[in-house]
Design a protein around this motif. Sequence first.
Motif: not given
Length: 377
Positions: A31-37, A280-285, A287-292
């Motif tokens: 979440l902090r440093r990886g792809p789609g952080r 639930a709060r994380a918004v995809p898009g 490049g963000g992948r927090a929800r996944d």
Amino acid sequence: MSTATGSDRPSPGRGAATPVHERLDSLLAELRRGPGRDPSIGDAVAAAVDAWRTPPRIQVAGRARAGRSAVLHALGLMTAQETDPVDQPQTPTPELDADIVVYVLSAAPTPADRRVLSTVPPERTIAVLNKADAIGSRWADAVAAAEHYGAQLGVSVVPLVASLAVRTRTGVVTDADLAALRTLAADSDSSLLLSPDLFIAPGPDAAEREQLLHRWDLYGVACACSALRHDPRLPAPALLQILHAASGIDPLHRLLHRLYQQIAALRGGDLLDELARLAARAVPGDGGRARDVLESFLSSDDAVWLGLLAGLAHPDVVHLTVDYPAAAPLDANDAIARAKRWRAVVTSDLPAGARRAALRAHTGYVRVWERMSGAGL
């Protein structure tokens, strides 16, 4: 009576190397440093994980001269905090806001004790009836008094002689102690053991008796003499174990450990709830992948196990776990039997919190059954 609120795995604590800790570390790194952080979600997840990893806080409270310090030292609680006396004049009553409160009594509860205890949730409170050797003439009298006070206060009350527990934790029965105790045990006149003043009365062995009183208190000396009358050949280590048991510290240790494990398990449920909220709060898009990433963890075996433990530890259903020797089932048949039992609780008319806890337990045991039977492969 044991409850299955703990785990076969180490309980959460700083630096504990367990699969769930490693998986959470990987989650934070992604979440902090990886792809789609997603740094904002990562910071919130880090705070939730840190709260879960922080050991439960313990306070030792009570009136002045009740023996708070002795109980603290007897338990060996390095991270526990001793509060100010609750009855100190011109001083505010200390705030009892820890995860676990060990409240020390030295006699019948006073109005001040009752007032303070009424402000603390009973499910996270343990009362200690200290100086139990001064109650009645037998240990059974102290046990009866503890049960009576417990019924009045609505909390668990455990009798204890903290001064002896401290001595058995930090001291040893020396050769000189053993020789003096054997001499006392062989003496048919037991009147010396009636009071400290009589025990140190002038006599040829007064110096030895005074040392025994200083090292083990009169109650400890009396217990040791009783044991040596039964078996004069008892070695020093065995006698120390007897004195340790006679202090009453072991039941208190077990009760505190069970409550500690229960609170740690409930924190696991809080962690899962917070991660689900963040997912639930994380918004995809963009490049963000927090929800996944979060949903992948929440569906993992480690997360389901945390949920199972949290379900079993819920105050509304914990009484249903008293026949479980451990949280983990013995085999696949045991796992599915437990799953069916908790499914029945889910469909019952219990409060919503209890049914949610039961659902976590049901889901967890279904997952364990799948792994044990191979059905989920």
